[in-house]
Design a protein around this motif. Sequence first.
Motif, PDB file in Angstrom:
ATOM      1  N   GLY A 285     -16.951  -2.678  -4.217  1.00 48.93           N
ATOM      2  CA  GLY A 285     -15.910  -1.689  -3.978  1.00 48.93           C
ATOM      3  C   GLY A 285     -14.835  -2.084  -2.997  1.00 48.93           C
ATOM      4  N   ARG A 286     -14.773  -3.355  -2.633  1.00 48.31           N
ATOM      5  CA  ARG A 286     -13.740  -3.784  -1.683  1.00 48.31           C
ATOM      6  C   ARG A 286     -13.414  -5.256  -1.874  1.00 48.31           C
ATOM      7  NH1 ARG A 286     -16.829  -5.142   3.398  1.00 48.31           N
ATOM      8  NH2 ARG A 286     -19.008  -5.051   2.775  1.00 48.31           N
ATOM      9  N   ILE A 287     -12.227  -5.603  -1.444  1.00 47.44           N
ATOM     10  CA  ILE A 287     -11.719  -6.969  -1.573  1.00 47.44           C
ATOM     11  C   ILE A 287     -11.449  -7.521  -0.184  1.00 47.44           C
ATOM     12  CG2 ILE A 287      -9.815  -8.375  -2.453  1.00 47.44           C
ATOM     13  CD1 ILE A 287      -9.428  -6.069  -4.552  1.00 47.44           C
ATOM     14  N   LEU A 288     -11.984  -8.699   0.106  1.00 48.92           N
ATOM     15  CA  LEU A 288     -11.790  -9.341   1.400  1.00 48.92           C
ATOM     16  C   LEU A 288     -10.681 -10.377   1.273  1.00 48.92           C
ATOM     17  CD1 LEU A 288     -12.755  -9.793   4.337  1.00 48.92           C
ATOM     18  CD2 LEU A 288     -14.326 -11.526   3.426  1.00 48.92           C
TER      19      LEU A 288
ATOM     20  N   GLN B 118     -13.620   1.749  -8.591  1.00 53.95           N
ATOM     21  CA  GLN B 118     -14.769   1.514  -9.469  1.00 53.95           C
ATOM     22  C   GLN B 118     -14.348   1.353 -10.926  1.00 53.95           C
ATOM     23  OE1 GLN B 118     -17.847   4.445  -9.078  1.00 53.95           O
ATOM     24  NE2 GLN B 118     -19.210   3.435 -10.523  1.00 53.95           N
TER      25      GLN B 118
ATOM     26  N   HIS C 223      -6.424  -0.939  -7.204  1.00 55.04           N
ATOM     27  CA  HIS C 223      -6.554   0.473  -6.829  1.00 55.04           C
ATOM     28  C   HIS C 223      -5.185   1.110  -7.038  1.00 55.04           C
ATOM     29  CE1 HIS C 223      -6.791   3.928  -4.067  1.00 55.04           C
ATOM     30  NE2 HIS C 223      -8.112   3.817  -4.139  1.00 55.04           N
TER      31      HIS C 223
ATOM     32  N   GLU D  21       0.835  -1.198   0.000  1.00 53.07           N
ATOM     33  CA  GLU D  21       0.000   0.000   0.000  1.00 53.07           C
ATOM     34  C   GLU D  21       0.871   1.250   0.000  1.00 53.07           C
ATOM     35  OE1 GLU D  21      -3.484   2.301   2.618  1.00 53.07           O
ATOM     36  OE2 GLU D  21      -2.546   0.467   3.388  1.00 53.07           O
TER      37      GLU D  21
ATOM     38  N   GLN E  33     -12.908  -2.189 -11.549  1.00 57.24           N
ATOM     39  CA  GLN E  33     -13.636  -3.378 -11.131  1.00 57.24           C
ATOM     40  C   GLN E  33     -13.700  -4.454 -12.203  1.00 57.24           C
ATOM     41  OE1 GLN E  33     -17.307  -3.144  -8.972  1.00 57.24           O
ATOM     42  NE2 GLN E  33     -16.743  -1.236  -7.955  1.00 57.24           N
TER      43      GLN E  33
ATOM     44  N   GLU F 288      -9.448  -5.951   4.610  1.00 58.85           N
ATOM     45  CA  GLU F 288     -10.137  -5.492   3.409  1.00 58.85           C
ATOM     46  C   GLU F 288      -9.321  -4.383   2.757  1.00 58.85           C
ATOM     47  OE1 GLU F 288     -14.116  -4.250   4.118  1.00 58.85           O
ATOM     48  OE2 GLU F 288     -14.788  -6.202   4.853  1.00 58.85           O
ATOM     49  N   ILE F 289      -9.306  -4.373   1.428  1.00 55.98           N
ATOM     50  CA  ILE F 289      -8.667  -3.293   0.697  1.00 55.98           C
ATOM     51  C   ILE F 289      -9.637  -2.797  -0.372  1.00 55.98           C
ATOM     52  CG2 ILE F 289      -6.348  -4.212   1.120  1.00 55.98           C
ATOM     53  CD1 ILE F 289      -6.296  -5.168  -1.744  1.00 55.98           C
ATOM     54  N   PRO F 290      -9.499  -1.565  -0.827  1.00 57.66           N
ATOM     55  CA  PRO F 290     -10.460  -1.006  -1.789  1.00 57.66           C
ATOM     56  C   PRO F 290     -10.270  -1.538  -3.209  1.00 57.66           C
ATOM     57  CG  PRO F 290      -8.738   0.592  -1.335  1.00 57.66           C
ATOM     58  CD  PRO F 290      -8.510  -0.550  -0.385  1.00 57.66           C
ATOM     59  N   LEU F 291     -11.376  -1.586  -3.937  1.00 57.65           N
ATOM     60  CA  LEU F 291     -11.369  -1.908  -5.357  1.00 57.65           C
ATOM     61  C   LEU F 291     -11.947  -0.706  -6.088  1.00 57.65           C
ATOM     62  CD1 LEU F 291     -11.121  -3.713  -7.834  1.00 57.65           C
ATOM     63  CD2 LEU F 291     -13.296  -4.793  -7.205  1.00 57.65           C
TER      64      LEU F 291
END
Length: 198
Positions: free
Chosen positions: A162-165, A176, A146, A109, A179, A171-174
């Motif tokens: 909008g997120r990845i588990l 838009q 992202h 990150e 996607q 969790e981290i963002p995906l």
Amino acid sequence: MADGYTPYHAVFLDIDMKGMNGIETGKWIRGRDKETKIVYLTAYQDYVSGAFGVHAFQYLLKPVKEAEICKVLEEIFSYIHTPENKPILDFQTVNGLLCLPAEKIYYFEYVNRRVEIVTSDGVYAMTEKIGKVAKRMEIYGFSMPHQSFAVNMLHVQNVLAGRILLDNGMEIPLAQKRQKAWKQELIVYLSGIMGGTS
């Protein structure tokens, strides 16, 4: 094991099983065994999307031909008898040289002009550009969902809005705009189309 689970080299599962379906069974197995090769049998073309977190070895469409089974078994045997190549990667962090295998890294990150390496052993920081790091890690199954993240697709458990588990609960963002393309990258990775690391 305490719950009676016995590890096998390979397990063939029908996705559409009575009781616990093939996806849930695969996730149950993965919770106990990361090495078993899981092969799914399915009558549906759109079979990959529900298998996040299982990391299947192969998918076979029913009715399955004997030749297809033989080919998959040959591939499984080749993996069993070939030692896995797990290179140790090195990163120059702010606290010195860090060496670890790719599988221990959950994601990178970009934060405050530094790239944080989030691993199973802790979080480390280095002065680097996230794009350069992501490019280096592509061959190890990393991708950018992202602009500030490069995630290890090995650890993706599910993709939500909008997120990845990840499989460690993080969790981290995906993004838009990423996607559709990123989900396709993940499907390619999960279905085994992408070549292995070298």
